[in-house]
Design an enzyme around this catalytic site. Sequence first.
Site, PDB file in Angstrom:
ATOM      1  N   ASP A  66       0.829  -1.210   0.000  1.00  0.00           N
ATOM      2  CA  ASP A  66       0.000   0.000   0.000  1.00  0.00           C
ATOM      3  C   ASP A  66       0.865   1.262   0.000  1.00  0.00           C
ATOM      4  O   ASP A  66       2.034   1.223   0.391  1.00  0.00           O
ATOM      5  CB  ASP A  66      -0.902   0.015   1.237  1.00  0.00           C
TER       6      ASP A  66
HETATM    7  N1  URA Z   1      -1.166  -6.100   3.677  1.00  0.00           N
HETATM    8  C1  URA Z   1      -1.692  -4.865   3.701  1.00  0.00           C
HETATM    9  O1  URA Z   1      -2.759  -4.644   4.265  1.00  0.00           O
HETATM   10  N2  URA Z   1      -1.026  -3.883   3.080  1.00  0.00           N
HETATM   11  C2  URA Z   1       0.157  -4.062   2.449  1.00  0.00           C
HETATM   12  O2  URA Z   1       0.707  -3.115   1.917  1.00  0.00           O
HETATM   13  C3  URA Z   1       0.704  -5.357   2.442  1.00  0.00           C
HETATM   14  C4  URA Z   1       0.014  -6.363   3.056  1.00  0.00           C
END
Ligand code: URA
Length: 239
Positions: free
Chosen positions: A102
């Site tokens: 993310d």
């Molecule tokens: N899980 C998440 O919620 N976000 C990420 O960036 C990676 C794994």
Amino acid sequence: MERLQKVIALSGYCSRRKAEELINEGKVKVNGKIIREQGVKVDISDYIEVEGNDIKKIEDKVYYLLNKPRGVIATAKDDLGRKTVVDLIKTNKRIYPIGRLDYDTTGLIILTNDGELTNFLTHPKNEIEKVYVAKIKGLITKEDLSKLCRGVIIDGKKTSKAKAKILKIDKKTNSSIIKLIIHEGRNHQVKKMFEAIGYEVLKLKRESVSFLTLDGLKSGEYRELSIKEVKKLYGDNKK
Ligand code: URA
């Protein structure tokens, strides 16, 4: 001699599955002749064109391991013009990240132009281990943590078994730090897993993927993976 779709995937042009689609669509030529059947064997002396591109001219494969900072998007391009993980790497090759982190997640991400490795690392059957460290709001209980380990329902489907360890519980700031080890890579998986047991993730970092770690890399720094490391990714995770 190798199967045509494998040779196309190994060139880095696209994944093996995509190569099969392109063959079906009549977009692949061998020695000037359109090939529509799957599994045709070719060798290096054959002249292979995919959508008009000579696959021998397609770039050599490259592999980078980046310590992704916050506020950078983990795609090759962003329609809104935000900085991407590819912008952080000095290369003239058409690389892209394997999997997603993310915008606000930090840590280990691999970038490459190798479709074969991408398929291998993202295919659920290979169960590649990923280690995350999450700072969450609230003081987590052992019971809640074991729920996480047994599996919780996210997007209508139970997550597979995970391992988790409490690294810190901070009453003053009403937060906890948890190490979570998972073998899947579903969308926003870690945040959704914590949400499923009633906690909000405040910070998230991926510390490792398979045997690869962030050792020696500060936020925003990257290094190339050696061929030995790439081979080990396949070898260590053979199913
Ligand atoms: N899980 C998440 O919620 N976000 C990420 O960036 C990676 C794994």
